[in-house]
Design an enzyme around this catalytic site. Structure first.
Site, PDB file in Angstrom:
ATOM      1  N   SER A  11      -6.089   8.629  -0.453  1.00  0.00           N
ATOM      2  CA  SER A  11      -7.155   9.640  -0.427  1.00  0.00           C
ATOM      3  C   SER A  11      -7.005  10.585  -1.610  1.00  0.00           C
ATOM      4  O   SER A  11      -6.006  10.549  -2.330  1.00  0.00           O
ATOM      5  CB  SER A  11      -7.108  10.439   0.891  1.00  0.00           C
ATOM      6  OG  SER A  11      -5.891  11.162   0.990  1.00  0.00           O
ATOM      7  N   GLY A  12      -8.009  11.440  -1.778  1.00  0.00           N
ATOM      8  CA  GLY A  12      -7.932  12.525  -2.744  1.00  0.00           C
ATOM      9  C   GLY A  12      -7.705  12.080  -4.173  1.00  0.00           C
ATOM     10  O   GLY A  12      -8.270  11.082  -4.646  1.00  0.00           O
ATOM     11  N   ASP A  54       6.205   5.392   3.665  1.00  0.00           N
ATOM     12  CA  ASP A  54       6.410   6.837   3.550  1.00  0.00           C
ATOM     13  C   ASP A  54       7.324   7.100   2.357  1.00  0.00           C
ATOM     14  O   ASP A  54       8.421   6.529   2.275  1.00  0.00           O
ATOM     15  CB  ASP A  54       7.058   7.360   4.838  1.00  0.00           C
ATOM     16  CG  ASP A  54       7.121   8.869   4.916  1.00  0.00           C
ATOM     17  OD1 ASP A  54       7.312   9.516   3.858  1.00  0.00           O
ATOM     18  OD2 ASP A  54       7.006   9.418   6.022  1.00  0.00           O
ATOM     19  N   VAL A  55       6.901   7.967   1.431  1.00  0.00           N
ATOM     20  CA  VAL A  55       7.699   8.204   0.224  1.00  0.00           C
ATOM     21  C   VAL A  55       9.064   8.818   0.525  1.00  0.00           C
ATOM     22  O   VAL A  55       9.963   8.775  -0.322  1.00  0.00           O
ATOM     23  CB  VAL A  55       6.946   9.092  -0.787  1.00  0.00           C
ATOM     24  CG1 VAL A  55       5.718   8.372  -1.326  1.00  0.00           C
ATOM     25  CG2 VAL A  55       6.583  10.448  -0.183  1.00  0.00           C
ATOM     26  N   ASN A  81       2.462  11.136  -7.041  1.00  0.00           N
ATOM     27  CA  ASN A  81       1.357  11.989  -6.613  1.00  0.00           C
ATOM     28  C   ASN A  81       1.455  12.493  -5.175  1.00  0.00           C
ATOM     29  O   ASN A  81       0.922  13.556  -4.853  1.00  0.00           O
ATOM     30  CB  ASN A  81       0.047  11.200  -6.791  1.00  0.00           C
ATOM     31  CG  ASN A  81      -1.127  11.861  -6.128  1.00  0.00           C
ATOM     32  OD1 ASN A  81      -1.601  12.905  -6.548  1.00  0.00           O
ATOM     33  ND2 ASN A  81      -1.617  11.240  -5.052  1.00  0.00           N
ATOM     34  N   TYR A 149       4.598  25.413  -0.594  1.00  0.00           N
ATOM     35  CA  TYR A 149       4.017  24.556  -1.635  1.00  0.00           C
ATOM     36  C   TYR A 149       4.444  25.015  -3.020  1.00  0.00           C
ATOM     37  O   TYR A 149       4.844  24.195  -3.868  1.00  0.00           O
ATOM     38  CB  TYR A 149       2.493  24.600  -1.492  1.00  0.00           C
ATOM     39  CG  TYR A 149       1.740  23.669  -2.406  1.00  0.00           C
ATOM     40  CD1 TYR A 149       1.707  22.298  -2.172  1.00  0.00           C
ATOM     41  CD2 TYR A 149       1.023  24.164  -3.494  1.00  0.00           C
ATOM     42  CE1 TYR A 149       0.988  21.448  -2.997  1.00  0.00           C
ATOM     43  CE2 TYR A 149       0.301  23.321  -4.318  1.00  0.00           C
ATOM     44  CZ  TYR A 149       0.292  21.964  -4.071  1.00  0.00           C
ATOM     45  OH  TYR A 149      -0.421  21.118  -4.890  1.00  0.00           O
ATOM     46  N   THR A 184     -11.173  17.537  -3.032  1.00  0.00           N
ATOM     47  CA  THR A 184     -10.417  16.557  -2.264  1.00  0.00           C
ATOM     48  C   THR A 184     -10.299  17.028  -0.823  1.00  0.00           C
ATOM     49  O   THR A 184     -10.649  18.161  -0.488  1.00  0.00           O
ATOM     50  CB  THR A 184      -8.996  16.381  -2.830  1.00  0.00           C
ATOM     51  OG1 THR A 184      -8.273  17.621  -2.658  1.00  0.00           O
ATOM     52  CG2 THR A 184      -9.009  16.009  -4.302  1.00  0.00           C
TER      53      THR A 184
END
Length: 244
Positions: A11-12, A54-55, A81, A149, A184
């Site tokens: 997505s995004g 899953d990263v 990303n 974040y 997004t």
């Protein structure tokens, strides 16, 4: 055929970037947790390689990278990303578990993928490649209430600089793209939070997510002897310069 792995590809920005590279004829490894979204993309392009995972799962990522390189023959680019915004608010209102979740995905997950890409690029022939980290405007100037974040994205800037330095002997370039207010799902979620608190709030200007995708493609298309170290691409009128 040149090859790229894109994390957060369902997505995004990740999806828009994946489609940009797929349309250009690259072999594209798509990594995300939502297998159905990846299959939806892959059914439209023969050069798409969906790899659900899953990263933050180091074993799963090692398998995914090895499988992709086995198919593609080499790894030219990683677009690192995958990330999440997490809980918003002043620090004393943030649960430690919420902070840990953001750090786990945005730093540990990106570290795992960069580590694997670096290893493949260092050992392949011809040697070298390019790692593009998705930073954020918050890597420089934070939004209010974004301590989780913002902390994670400042760390990514350090990661980018270290990778650039350590990659030089192996012809591995590393750059960072800092994207501001692309349309997004993540930005839509932030806007929903703003409107929930203040229905009359004026939302910030947006840009088409495809403009971000084209910017990543520009970075990836450079010859090995050239590198965009840091790129900021954003909605022209958003309050970035002087925000705070």
């Amino acid at each position: 055929m040149k090859s790229i792995i894109i994390t957060g590809a369902s997505s995004g920005i990740g999806r828009a970037t994946a489609e940009e590279f797929l349309n250009a004829g690259w072999r594209v490894g798509l990594i995300a947790r939502r297998q159905d979204r990846l299959q939806e993309i892959a059914q439209n392009w023969h050069n798409a390689v969906p790899m659900s995972g899953d990263v933050t799962d180091a074993v799963a990522m090692e398998t995914a990278f090895a499988d992709f390189v086995g198919q593609a023959g080499r790894l030219d680019v990683l677009f690192n990303n995958a990330g999440l915004f997490g809980d918003a608010g002043p620090i004393d209102e943030i649960d430690l578990e919420a902070f840990d979740q953001v750090i786990n995905v945005n730093i540990r997950g990106m570290f795992i993928c960069a580590r694997l890409a670096f290893a493949h690029m260092r050992r392949q022939s011809p040697q070298g490649g390019r790692i593009i980290n998705n930073g954020s405007l918050s890597a420089h100037n934070p939004r209010p209430g974004s301590i989780c974040y913002t902390t994670s994205k400042h760390a990514i800037t350090g990661m980018t600089r270290s990778l650039s330095l350590d990659g030089r002997p192996f012809d591995i370039a590393c750059g960072q793209i800092d994207i501001g207010n692309a349309q997004t799902e993540l930005v839509d979620e932030l806007n929903a939070r703003i409107l929930a608190k203040s229905p009359d709030a004026e939302l910030m200007p947006m840009m088409d997510v495809q403009d971000a995708a084209r910017s990543v493609k520009h970075m990836a298309d450079l010859p090995p002897e050239a590198n965009v170290q840091f790129m900021t691409v954003m909605a022209t009128k958003m309050p970035y310069i002087g925000r705070g």
